[in-house]
Design a protein around this motif. Structure first.
Motif, mmCIF file in Angstrom:
data_model
loop_
_atom_site.group_PDB
_atom_site.id
_atom_site.type_symbol
_atom_site.label_atom_id
_atom_site.label_comp_id
_atom_site.label_asym_id
_atom_site.label_seq_id
_atom_site.Cartn_x
_atom_site.Cartn_y
_atom_site.Cartn_z
ATOM 1 N N UNK A 184 0.943 -1.271 -0.067
ATOM 2 C CA UNK A 184 0.016 0.038 -0.001
ATOM 3 C C UNK A 184 0.845 1.234 0.034
ATOM 4 N N UNK A 185 2.050 1.236 0.596
ATOM 5 C CA UNK A 185 2.964 2.416 0.700
ATOM 6 C C UNK A 185 3.370 2.754 -0.672
ATOM 7 N N UNK A 186 3.336 1.934 -1.722
ATOM 8 C CA UNK A 186 3.801 2.277 -3.022
ATOM 9 C C UNK A 186 2.549 2.613 -4.033
ATOM 10 N N UNK A 187 1.268 2.953 -3.359
ATOM 11 C CA UNK A 187 0.058 3.186 -4.117
ATOM 12 C C UNK A 187 -0.546 4.087 -3.941
ATOM 13 N N UNK A 188 -1.138 5.300 -4.836
ATOM 14 C CA UNK A 188 -1.900 6.362 -4.591
ATOM 15 C C UNK A 188 -2.999 6.265 -5.611
ATOM 16 N N UNK A 189 -4.258 6.374 -5.022
ATOM 17 C CA UNK A 189 -5.392 6.258 -6.112
ATOM 18 C C UNK A 189 -5.987 7.533 -6.043
ATOM 19 N N UNK A 190 -7.007 7.973 -6.528
ATOM 20 C CA UNK A 190 -7.729 9.139 -6.688
ATOM 21 C C UNK A 190 -8.254 9.818 -5.360
ATOM 22 N N UNK A 191 -9.016 8.806 -4.401
ATOM 23 C CA UNK A 191 -9.467 9.311 -3.166
ATOM 24 C C UNK A 191 -8.328 9.149 -2.055
ATOM 25 N N UNK A 192 -7.233 8.699 -2.336
ATOM 26 C CA UNK A 192 -6.287 8.504 -1.188
ATOM 27 C C UNK A 192 -6.302 9.842 -0.286
ATOM 28 N N UNK A 193 -6.100 10.743 -1.064
ATOM 29 C CA UNK A 193 -5.873 12.282 -0.339
ATOM 30 C C UNK A 193 -7.030 12.515 0.651
ATOM 31 N N UNK A 194 -8.110 12.146 0.339
ATOM 32 C CA UNK A 194 -9.166 12.422 1.259
ATOM 33 C C UNK A 194 -8.996 11.705 2.738
ATOM 34 N N UNK A 195 -7.996 10.702 2.979
ATOM 35 C CA UNK A 195 -7.900 10.109 4.203
ATOM 36 C C UNK A 195 -7.326 11.304 5.082
ATOM 37 N N UNK A 196 -6.677 12.292 4.515
ATOM 38 C CA UNK A 196 -6.094 13.297 5.511
ATOM 39 C C UNK A 196 -7.152 14.417 5.741
ATOM 40 N N UNK A 197 -8.290 14.306 5.584
ATOM 41 C CA UNK A 197 -9.006 15.495 5.619
ATOM 42 C C UNK A 197 -10.000 15.066 7.007
ATOM 43 N N UNK A 198 -8.932 15.164 7.960
ATOM 44 C CA UNK A 198 -9.365 14.826 9.305
ATOM 45 C C UNK A 198 -10.680 15.854 9.866
ATOM 46 N N UNK A 199 -10.630 17.255 9.343
ATOM 47 C CA UNK A 199 -11.720 18.105 9.785
ATOM 48 C C UNK A 199 -13.044 17.561 9.357
ATOM 49 N N UNK A 200 -13.154 16.667 8.802
ATOM 50 C CA UNK A 200 -14.575 16.188 8.546
ATOM 51 C C UNK A 200 -14.951 14.689 9.345
ATOM 52 N N UNK A 201 -14.106 14.031 10.120
ATOM 53 C CA UNK A 201 -14.299 12.840 10.602
ATOM 54 C C UNK A 201 -15.447 12.696 11.563
ATOM 55 N N UNK A 202 -15.659 14.182 12.278
ATOM 56 C CA UNK A 202 -16.753 13.518 13.337
ATOM 57 C C UNK A 202 -17.895 14.508 12.535
#
Ligand code: G3P
Ligand code: MG
Length: 405
Positions: free
Chosen positions: A112-130
């Motif tokens: 997984x460390x060598x794989x980036x798909x379209x929505x992977x950056x969404x994982x960093x959008x923690x402001x919406x987690x709750x």
């Protein structure tokens, strides 16, 4: 396909074994000469100062079928310890699931460390987690589960959940209800415009993958963007107010709209490119234009060719390179990355325009195995056009050699 490659791979290894005995250089413990068709006299340094980023659709796969030479090209890079990542505008399932599938199909070890798909950056959008988010696109509830189970979003609703609870919200989906009922979840709150405190409110809209039911998905997104502060089933009184910016549209704390993939076209199994998520985006923009009589549509689009996705990918590539060699010192700069793609508008434009915060140079290699139609003028000029992924690796390894001289 994968099974037919194995004997080839074994054959290749036996070929390699026979070749090794020729030049001394070939006896470098780490670097093995390529398969005969790959043959080159290049011996990359211990920690190569170059690496690769491979697109998937139209480069390694056509829909789910491996393209010829994909296995050999990746296998050669792994045996030569030349780092690479996979960078796709595709999506629709978790990174873990997708990487397992790709490793199986391409018969190479991947992580997984060598794989980036379209929505992977969404994982960093923690402001919406709750918060409560609307997730659109993909098959069944796969994207909903990626957002919840892999990215940590707590309240994730799909258009399928909404139409199962309120079939009249898009009457034309009644024929698809049996499909939606197989995975729909109860809504966290009802649609209750009479009492907003107890009504379903969205804080963001994410299009994770290519929408399947354009009608339903567009209708729900439109309802939320025309609503009062994201409360589904309401209409903002500011809509159309000429005294306000953008004639009052998206001026009432409506949720932000995020697309993960801009591709208008992509290379599937059909012989001609097919409409992608970008097709839906353009269709929705037309709808919005008609409904709002030309108001702007504020949105954020991730994916290739955009800088944030390339920066995210370079971060993954550098981390993977470090992991591969255990240590990467100042004397081992990553000078060059070869982006191998089939789409001039995403892969090539992205690599050409990318400004690396680390100073690495990105070169773009356009293939004839996908969206780009051989013999035509590409909409964005690559560093070089070659037939397929094997030819791309061969060209790049030679180019890297030249750059070192
Ligand atoms: O939906 C996927 C498509 O847009 C392109 O994927 O791998 O060619 O970036 P890829
Ligand atoms: Mg592609």
């Amino acid at each position: 396909m994968a099974s037919s490659l194995k004997p080839l791979a074994e054959r290749a290894t036996s070929v390699l074994r026979s070749v090794r005995s020729v030049p001394a250089k070939a006896q470098h413990p780490r670097i093995r000469p390529l398969h005969r068709s790959f043959q080159t006299s290049v011996t990359p340094p211990k920690i190569p100062d170059f690496a690769f980023a491979f697109d998937i659709d139209g480069v390694l796969l056509r829909s789910s079928t491996p393209l010829p030479g994909a296995h050999e090209a990746l296998k050669y890079l792994q045996e030569s310890r030349i780092p690479f990542i996979l960078l796709t505008n595709g999506g629709g399932k978790s990174e873990t699931e997708r990487v397992a599938e790709l490793a199986e199909k391409l018969d190479v070890d991947l992580d997984v460390g060598m794989f980036v798909q379209s929505h992977t950056p969404f994982a960093d959008m923690k402001e919406y987690h709750d918060k409560t988010v609307l997730v659109v696109g993909g098959d069944y509830d796969k994207c909903q589960r990626v957002a919840k189970e892999h990215y940590g979003f707590q309240n994730v609703v799909t258009p399928g959940d909404i139409v199962c609870a309120y079939p009249d919200i898009w009457p034309f989906s009644k024929i698809f209800l049996d499909y939606y009922k197989t995975f729909a979840k109860p809504l966290p709150k009802p649609i209750n415009p009479a009492s907003l405190a107890d009504s379903l409110k969205f804080d963001a809209i994410f299009v994770y993958s290519d929408p399947r039911d354009w009608g339903l998905d567009a209708s729900i997104i439109l309802d939320v963007l025309l609503s009062e502060s994201g409360y589904l089933g309401t209409l903002s009184s500011k809509n159309g107010d000429a005294s306000l910016p953008n004639r009052g549209y998206q001026q009432d704390n409506q949720p932000k709209l995020y697309y993960s993939n801009p591709d208008l076209w992509w290379a599937a199994s059909y012989h001609l490119p097919r409409l992608g998520q970008g097709g839906f985006r353009e269709a929705f923009a037309g709808l919005w234009n008609a409904v709002t009589k030309g108001a702007e549509l504020e949105k954020t689009v991730f994916g290739k060719p955009y800088q944030p996705t390339y920066e995210f990918a370079e971060g993954r590539l550098r981390a993977h390179r470090k992991k591969l060699f255990g240590h990467v010192g100042l004397n081992d700069p990553l000078k060059r990355v070869y982006m191998v793609g089939d789409n001039p508008e995403s892969d090539i434009r992205g690599a050409n325009d990318y400004k690396s915060p680390h100073g690495s140079e990105w070169k773009s290699i356009l293939l004839k195995t996908g969206v780009y139609q051989s013999g035509t003028e590409p909409s964005c000029k690559p560093t070089v056009i070659v037939d397929n992924v094997e030819a791309a690796v061969r060209w790049a390894v030679k180019d890297a050699q030249k750059q070192r001289q």
